[in-house]
Design a protein around this motif. Structure first.
Motif, PDB file in Angstrom:
ATOM      1  N   ARG A   8      53.366  57.214  72.030  1.00 41.52           N
ATOM      2  CA  ARG A   8      53.835  56.030  72.260  1.00 41.52           C
ATOM      3  C   ARG A   8      51.889  55.338  71.198  1.00 41.52           C
ATOM      4  O   ARG A   8      51.560  55.822  70.643  1.00 41.52           O
ATOM      5  CB  ARG A   8      52.672  55.940  73.347  1.00 41.52           C
ATOM      6  CG  ARG A   8      52.194  54.576  74.038  1.00 41.52           C
ATOM      7  CD  ARG A   8      51.355  54.133  75.911  1.00 41.52           C
ATOM      8  NE  ARG A   8      50.909  53.206  75.868  1.00 41.52           N
ATOM      9  CZ  ARG A   8      50.372  52.193  75.150  1.00 41.52           C
ATOM     10  NH1 ARG A   8      49.417  53.084  74.707  1.00 41.52           N
ATOM     11  NH2 ARG A   8      49.822  51.327  75.788  1.00 41.52           N
ATOM     12  N   ALA A   9      52.991  53.695  70.623  1.00 43.15           N
ATOM     13  CA  ALA A   9      51.898  52.816  69.762  1.00 43.15           C
ATOM     14  C   ALA A   9      50.550  52.056  70.174  1.00 43.15           C
ATOM     15  O   ALA A   9      50.621  52.330  71.735  1.00 43.15           O
ATOM     16  CB  ALA A   9      53.085  51.836  69.255  1.00 43.15           C
ATOM     17  N   PRO A  10      49.780  52.101  69.807  1.00 46.68           N
ATOM     18  CA  PRO A  10      49.017  51.848  70.551  1.00 46.68           C
ATOM     19  C   PRO A  10      48.799  50.517  70.776  1.00 46.68           C
ATOM     20  O   PRO A  10      48.611  49.744  71.553  1.00 46.68           O
ATOM     21  CB  PRO A  10      47.492  51.929  68.710  1.00 46.68           C
ATOM     22  CG  PRO A  10      48.410  51.862  67.865  1.00 46.68           C
ATOM     23  CD  PRO A  10      49.974  52.565  68.554  1.00 46.68           C
ATOM     24  N   TYR A  11      49.901  49.711  70.048  1.00 45.44           N
ATOM     25  CA  TYR A  11      50.040  48.195  70.278  1.00 45.44           C
ATOM     26  C   TYR A  11      51.540  47.877  71.424  1.00 45.44           C
ATOM     27  O   TYR A  11      51.842  46.951  71.280  1.00 45.44           O
ATOM     28  CB  TYR A  11      50.003  47.608  69.059  1.00 45.44           C
ATOM     29  CG  TYR A  11      51.965  48.199  68.533  1.00 45.44           C
ATOM     30  CD1 TYR A  11      52.700  47.910  68.725  1.00 45.44           C
ATOM     31  CD2 TYR A  11      51.560  48.659  67.080  1.00 45.44           C
ATOM     32  CE1 TYR A  11      54.125  48.562  67.417  1.00 45.44           C
ATOM     33  CE2 TYR A  11      52.263  48.874  66.402  1.00 45.44           C
ATOM     34  CZ  TYR A  11      53.612  49.031  66.437  1.00 45.44           C
ATOM     35  OH  TYR A  11      54.731  49.704  65.757  1.00 45.44           O
ATOM     36  N   ALA A  12      51.678  49.483  71.757  1.00 45.01           N
ATOM     37  CA  ALA A  12      52.917  49.028  73.246  1.00 45.01           C
ATOM     38  C   ALA A  12      51.952  48.657  74.925  1.00 45.01           C
ATOM     39  O   ALA A  12      51.126  48.702  74.396  1.00 45.01           O
ATOM     40  CB  ALA A  12      52.691  50.780  73.084  1.00 45.01           C
ATOM     41  N   ASP A 285      46.546  42.970  69.362  1.00 46.23           N
ATOM     42  CA  ASP A 285      47.464  41.919  67.874  1.00 46.23           C
ATOM     43  C   ASP A 285      48.677  41.764  67.805  1.00 46.23           C
ATOM     44  O   ASP A 285      48.977  40.620  67.042  1.00 46.23           O
ATOM     45  CB  ASP A 285      46.768  43.394  67.553  1.00 46.23           C
ATOM     46  CG  ASP A 285      44.935  43.328  67.352  1.00 46.23           C
ATOM     47  OD1 ASP A 285      44.452  42.966  67.360  1.00 46.23           O
ATOM     48  OD2 ASP A 285      45.285  44.787  67.026  1.00 46.23           O
ATOM     49  N   VAL A 286      49.473  41.696  68.304  1.00 44.24           N
ATOM     50  CA  VAL A 286      50.367  41.570  68.578  1.00 44.24           C
ATOM     51  C   VAL A 286      51.147  40.709  69.147  1.00 44.24           C
ATOM     52  O   VAL A 286      51.292  39.668  68.432  1.00 44.24           O
ATOM     53  CB  VAL A 286      51.919  42.392  68.921  1.00 44.24           C
ATOM     54  CG1 VAL A 286      53.015  42.023  69.033  1.00 44.24           C
ATOM     55  CG2 VAL A 286      51.963  43.858  68.645  1.00 44.24           C
ATOM     56  N   ARG A 287      50.386  40.170  70.004  1.00 43.93           N
ATOM     57  CA  ARG A 287      50.589  38.270  70.397  1.00 43.93           C
ATOM     58  C   ARG A 287      49.961  37.201  69.515  1.00 43.93           C
ATOM     59  O   ARG A 287      49.895  36.637  69.138  1.00 43.93           O
ATOM     60  CB  ARG A 287      49.149  38.399  71.932  1.00 43.93           C
ATOM     61  CG  ARG A 287      50.592  39.035  73.082  1.00 43.93           C
ATOM     62  CD  ARG A 287      50.048  38.489  73.929  1.00 43.93           C
ATOM     63  NE  ARG A 287      51.038  38.931  75.573  1.00 43.93           N
ATOM     64  CZ  ARG A 287      50.675  40.549  75.531  1.00 43.93           C
ATOM     65  NH1 ARG A 287      50.432  41.409  75.605  1.00 43.93           N
ATOM     66  NH2 ARG A 287      51.989  40.346  76.416  1.00 43.93           N
TER      67      ARG A 287
END
Length: 392
Positions: A8-12, A285-287
């Motif tokens: 699982r990616a940390p940004y999922a 972080d993605v947002r």
């Protein structure tokens, strides 16, 4: 060798920490919140209607051309594959992919163009907003609430999978989004989750590939003409080289399959690069990244532009397609104007919604009724309204 599923990616997005639903409900004992959203979409009336709503061709023109339903399933499959490869939540990516076309009216872009014209002065029409209205208001299946009461993350992905939308809120056609956001903040000024961005890119991959496939199938252009077109051309040439005695139909399908693979690989490489360069460590972080995390490379974007220009000239503006678009727009315009002038010819349920409203409110009801039609139903409804020989 079997594929290895990455961690699982940390940004999922994590379904265990979902922001929940506008109307609180007990959690499912057997499904995550995102998987439950997916199931609600699949069971919705609007999703079933996609089977006879078109992309480019009208549904009755052939059994093998894509419809909005087959397109949505292809998008969902690609989105799930990409999300899994990136270590994202595949259920959420699949859910947003399945929902993304629920607001499209009959006859593809021709239907949307005509409803935009008819709704001028009455709040406008936008298929993305209509999709949101379908899942938050128009679907009526539950005693506790209107719509499907989807999770915050799914709603966010439905309305802003292509990026921030806060600048659109002043448009009349986006008033429904502004009203909903005032009650239930969706963070419309930021980017959506990585899973929502995956769904958006999967849409691009699916429709560009199946439009190539459908265009050749319809005889609008030939496989040999694609050899010089970037992106698809190298795969046509390599398929012909690898299988010189193969049937042209199989060669076409092989070239399209290879193009899908190349586009998926490009997204994976570019997204991982952007995550590393941007030090993306969490879903927030993605947002807050300031640009898309999930993306094609610059070279792929350039090649896609050339391919789309070819499809625009040879397919979307082909005289046969133009003729169908013209017929479709006339049918929707005539029905819209008749329903506005004589709302008592609407089916009883819709007449009850329209009768006590002002002109703008009536127009919205008429627009909702027409937007929900399938191609086949719209054709039949038009015949019943305008041709005495089928009066019933």
């Amino acid at each position: 060798m079997a594929a290895t599923i990455p961690p699982r990616a940390p940004y999922a997005e994590d379904p265990a920490t979902s922001r929940g639903r506008k109307v609180a409900e007990p959690e499912s004992r057997t499904r995550t919140p995102f998987a439950r959203d997916r199931d609600r979409i699949i069971h919705s009336t609007a999703f079933r209607r996609l089977k006879e709503k078109t992309q480019v061709f009208v549904a009755h023109e052939g059994d093998h051309f894509r419809t909005r339903l087959t397109h949505s399933l292809e998008v969902a499959q690609i989105a799930r594959s990409i999300a899994t490869a990136l270590g994202l939540d595949a259920d959420l990516a699949e859910t947003i992919a399945l929902a993304h076309d629920l607001g499209h009216p009959p006859f593809g872009h021709a239907g949307e163009d005509e409803l935009q014209i008819q709704m001028q002065g009455f709040g406008g029409f936008d298929h993305n907003v209509q999709t949101f209205r379908v899942v938050t208001r128009l679907e009526r299946r539950y005693p506790q609430f209107e719509g499907l009461n989807l999770t915050w993350e799914t709603l966010e992905g439905v309305i802003k999978h292509n990026g921030p939308v806060v600048e659109k809120l002043e448009k009349p056609s986006w008033s429904a989004i502004a009203e909903f956001d005032a009650q239930y903040d969706l963070g419309l000024g930021t980017w959506a989750s990585a899973e929502a961005q995956v769904a958006a890119l999967a849409d691009d991959i699916a429709y560009n590939n199946h439009d190539v496939d459908d265009g050749v199938e319809a005889g609008l252009f030939f496989l040999k003409e694609l050899r010089d077109v970037p992106l698809i051309g190298p795969h046509v040439i390599s398929a012909e080289r690898d299988y010189p005695d193969c049937d042209q139909r199989i060669l076409r399908l092989e070239a399209v399959r290879r193009m899908i693979g190349a586009m998926v690989d490009d997204v994976l490489v570019e997204t991982r690069r952007r995550a590393e360069v941007g030090h993306v460590k969490s879903a927030e972080d993605v947002r807050d990244l300031g640009h898309a995390l999930v993306s094609f490379s610059r070279e792929m974007v350039e090649d896609l532009g050339v391919l789309r220009a070819f499809l625009m000239e040879r397919m979307y503006r082909h005289w046969k397609v133009n003729r169908t678009r013209s017929q479709a727009r006339r049918m929707l315009a005539e029905m819209f104007q008749l329903f506005m002038a004589e709302p008592d010819v609407l089916p009883s349920e819709w007449f009850e919604r329209a009768r006590s409203r002002d002109q703008a409110g009536r127009a919205r009801v008429v627009c909702d009724y027409i937007a929900g039609m399938t191609d086949r139903y719209a054709i039949e409804e038009h015949r019943k309204l305008f041709h005495l020989d089928v009066l019933s």
